[in-house]
Design a protein around this motif. Structure first.
Motif, PDB file in Angstrom:
ATOM      1  N   TYR A 134       0.832  -1.206   0.000  1.00  0.00           N
ATOM      2  CA  TYR A 134       0.000   0.000   0.000  1.00  0.00           C
ATOM      3  C   TYR A 134       0.873   1.265   0.000  1.00  0.00           C
ATOM      4  N   VAL A 171       0.945   4.237  -2.780  1.00  0.00           N
ATOM      5  CA  VAL A 171       0.684   5.638  -2.429  1.00  0.00           C
ATOM      6  C   VAL A 171       1.882   6.516  -2.808  1.00  0.00           C
ATOM      7  N   GLY A 188       1.664   7.287  -6.251  1.00  0.00           N
ATOM      8  CA  GLY A 188       0.585   8.270  -6.454  1.00  0.00           C
ATOM      9  C   GLY A 188       1.087   9.684  -6.250  1.00  0.00           C
ATOM     10  N   PHE A 239      -5.880   9.995  -6.056  1.00  0.00           N
ATOM     11  CA  PHE A 239      -6.282  10.216  -4.662  1.00  0.00           C
ATOM     12  C   PHE A 239      -7.802  10.265  -4.486  1.00  0.00           C
ATOM     13  N   LEU A 298      -8.506   6.613  -4.179  1.00  0.00           N
ATOM     14  CA  LEU A 298      -8.022   6.158  -2.874  1.00  0.00           C
ATOM     15  C   LEU A 298      -9.014   6.540  -1.768  1.00  0.00           C
ATOM     16  N   ASN A 299      -9.451   7.777  -1.761  1.00  0.00           N
ATOM     17  CA  ASN A 299     -10.399   8.241  -0.738  1.00  0.00           C
ATOM     18  C   ASN A 299     -11.746   7.545  -0.857  1.00  0.00           C
ATOM     19  N   PHE A 313      -7.764   1.157 -10.052  1.00  0.00           N
ATOM     20  CA  PHE A 313      -7.576  -0.105  -9.314  1.00  0.00           C
ATOM     21  C   PHE A 313      -7.247  -1.293 -10.212  1.00  0.00           C
ATOM     22  N   TRP A 324      -3.746  -2.053  -9.900  1.00  0.00           N
ATOM     23  CA  TRP A 324      -3.406  -2.786  -8.673  1.00  0.00           C
ATOM     24  C   TRP A 324      -3.596  -4.276  -8.915  1.00  0.00           C
ATOM     25  N   ILE A 352      -9.609  -0.690   1.375  1.00  0.00           N
ATOM     26  CA  ILE A 352      -9.031  -0.217   0.111  1.00  0.00           C
ATOM     27  C   ILE A 352      -8.756  -1.372  -0.851  1.00  0.00           C
TER      28      ILE A 352
END
Length: 590
Positions: free
Chosen positions: A277, A281, A284, A296, A299-300, A327, A330, A355
């Motif tokens: 993670y 980030v 990011g 972001f 993410l939020n 995502f 990811w 997340i």
């Protein structure tokens, strides 16, 4: 109820689960840059050769055989070959000290030792210098002047495998399968005695609960240490389901191996998910303009997700866009096929659970100890609660003692600690309840929640009890904090030692117009200190007043296994850290 009545000893998995599926990649590992695959029949042939070779070397029932190696097929070849003779495997971490090796070899009365490479061979040679009873040391790598494990299997050439049947038949479910020495955070390691029945019953419980609901066409990536019962039982569950097992080259190559293997499942610990993670980030932060805003935003959005609750049409629409734009990358990084990530060994921060689930990567938390083979509870993907470690396995009984301690009963509870009847009596009471040492509660009457270790809870001078793990997990929710230890026994209030996430700190300094020199200097910078004070203050808002961290000190280096600050399972060795940073801790209370 047994899931498969033919399986009463762990090695029965070979004949009744691995062979019928008959895959050409039952096991696989990387050799000279290529994936070497072992078919089901090859696996069984090699395991039988190991058994016959060990017989020729004079190994008898209950003899102890040590295995010290990172994950690779040879690890399981040896331990399954050992099992078929009724001998006992003694798996050990490659990272422990020479003194620990010496103690375990002596305490367990080990006769043969299998090691991976020249580095471990040298450690073992030093550890066995003054020991009697060691009859042979074999290596998995080919090393000049060392005995290779192939010499054991070569002893079986021309032999009839049928000669093994009487030895297999003599192994009973209640017989000792393995001796696992728990590292512990204090004192000498204790040998946990686990039987075939202990582990088979745990497999049964996991299968019945559908905790690892896998198909024969699936693939698993194995990288958590096999010497720990968590990964080892997972391997057996993969074998039960006919899943192909691919062994990662090393902890450093996991990212590459995930992309190559494209597994459907793997087991991990929260620490590794935190690092994944944090890396995502950090990338990011490197973005700019609309890409950074989108990252972001996604993410939020993900941090609000709960897979067990209806999130509403508008949220679902946004999540669909976030998955497509952000995502999906990811998922690709994990190979693109993930059905399930099993997380255990420590509490997972709820934000990470949210997340990853939002990203379409289902994480199932579980809980257990070496002494419980290991699983006590596991999350079922269709019915779980974020922040809990699942529901109790069908063949395990659980009760919460008056002081909040979790106690369990069932067929997966260890036989006891090797040569330590007093320690066994302290752990398993007269009524057969095993005392875990963990404090917990049942949410909604069925979802287990771990709140802390009984021995780690401390009392402030105001008489209030503080559960440090809960507060530490809250602190680590900050992208700026990588590690945290909460202290304050007998003091007016809790304080904390924090290790910054230095990539995130560099980014913050850059955005704040602060020139970055090096890590050691930056933690002394007044503006950096002020930022961490603000960060901690914000994180403590929803924590009870008496548990709130009031002061912090920043450290320039991570807590590590090599420095003796973490156990091999990455738990904090609190006494060591308290001793090492005694002056710094006392300084926060002056």
């Amino acid at each position: 109820m047994k899931s498969n009545p033919n399986i009463t000893r762990v090695f029965d998995l070979l004949e009744h689960c691995v062979l019928p599926v008959n895959k050409n990649d039952a096991f696989a590992n990387k050799v000279n840059g290529e994936w070497k695959k072992y078919s089901a029949t090859e696996v069984i042939e090699i395991v039988d050769k190991v058994s016959i070779g060990l017989l020729k070397l004079g190994v008898q029932k209950d003899d102890k055989i040590a295995i010290i190696s990172p994950n690779r097929p040879e690890w399981n070849f040896i331990e399954l070959g050992v099992q078929q003779l009724g001998a006992v495997s003694v798996p050990m971490y490659p990272t422990i000290t020479i003194e620990d090796y010496r103690y375990i070899f002596s305490d367990a009365e080990v006769k043969f030792i299998f090691v991976a490479d020249s580095n471990l061979l040298n450690k073992v040679k030093q550890a066995t210098e003054s020991l009697e009873g060691i009859q042979g040391i074999y290596t998995f790598d080919k090393i000049k002047g060392a005995n290779n494990w192939s010499e054991v299997t070569d002893l079986a050439n021309g032999e009839d495998n049928a000669q093994l049947q009487p030895y297999k038949d003599a192994v009973k479910p209640e017989d000792l399968l393995t001796l696992i020495y728990t590292s512990g955070t204090t004192g000498q390691p204790k040998g946990v005695m686990l039987t075939h029945d202990n582990i088979v019953s745990n497999i049964d419980g996991l299968v019945e609960a559908k905790a690892l609901d896998l198909l024969p066409e699936d693939k698993a990536l194995s990288f958590l240490p096999l010497c720990h019962i968590y990964e080892r039982t997972d391997i057996y569950v993969y074998m039960y389901n006919g899943v192909s097992i691919y062994y990662a080259e090393s902890m450093e190559t996991i990212a590459d191996n995930l992309k190559e293997v494209k597994p459907h499942v793997f087991a991990t610990v929260p620490r590794l998910l935190e690092k994944v993670y944090d890396k995502i980030v950090a990338k990011g932060y490197e973005l700019s303009g609309i890409k950074k805003q989108l990252f972001f935003w996604a993410l939020n959005l993900g941090l609000k997700y709960d897979p067990m609750k209806p999130m509403g049409w508008w949220y679902d629409t946004q999540l669909k866009i976030a998955r497509k734009l952000i995502f999906s990358k990811w998922q690709e990084a994990l190979g693109g096929n993930i059905k399930l990530v099993a997380s255990g060994s420590a509490a997972l921060q709820p934000r990470l659970s949210r997340i990853f689930w939002a990203a379409g990567i289902p994480i199932a938390e579980g809980y257990g100890l070496t002494e419980t083979s290991p699983v006590i509870s596991a999350s079922i993907l269709t019915d779980f609660r974020i922040g809990c470690v699942g529901t109790i396995l069908p063949n395990v009984e659980l009760k919460i003692a008056e002081d909040g301690e979790i106690c369990v009963k069932g067929p997966s509870i260890m036989k006891g600690y090797y040569k330590k009847p007093q320690a066994t009596a302290e752990a398993i009471d007269a009524d057969g309840w095993f005392h875990t040492g963990d404090i917990g509660e049942l949410s909604e009457g069925k979802y287990l929640k771990i709140t802390d270790r009984k021995k780690e809870i401390f009392k402030t001078s105001g008489g209030k009890y503080v559960a440090p793990q809960l507060v530490e997990n809250k602190l680590k929710e900050s992208v700026l904090i990588e590690q945290a230890i909460v202290v304050g026994e007998g003091q007016k209030f809790p304080s904390a030692l924090l290790v910054p996430e230095f990539n995130a700190l560099k980014d913050w300094c850059s955005r704040s117009g602060i020139e970055y020199s090096d890590d050691a200097q930056m933690i002394k910078n007044p503006k950096v200190k002020e930022k961490f004070d603000e960060e901690v203050k914000g994180l403590m808002k929803n924590i009870a007043q008496y548990e709130q961290v009031k002061k912090v000190e920043l450290l320039p280096c991570l807590f590590t296994i090599d420095n003796g600050e973490l156990t091999p399972t990455l738990k904090l060795k609190r006494k060591v850290i308290h001793s090492k940073y005694k002056n710094l801790i006392e300084g926060m209370y002056e």
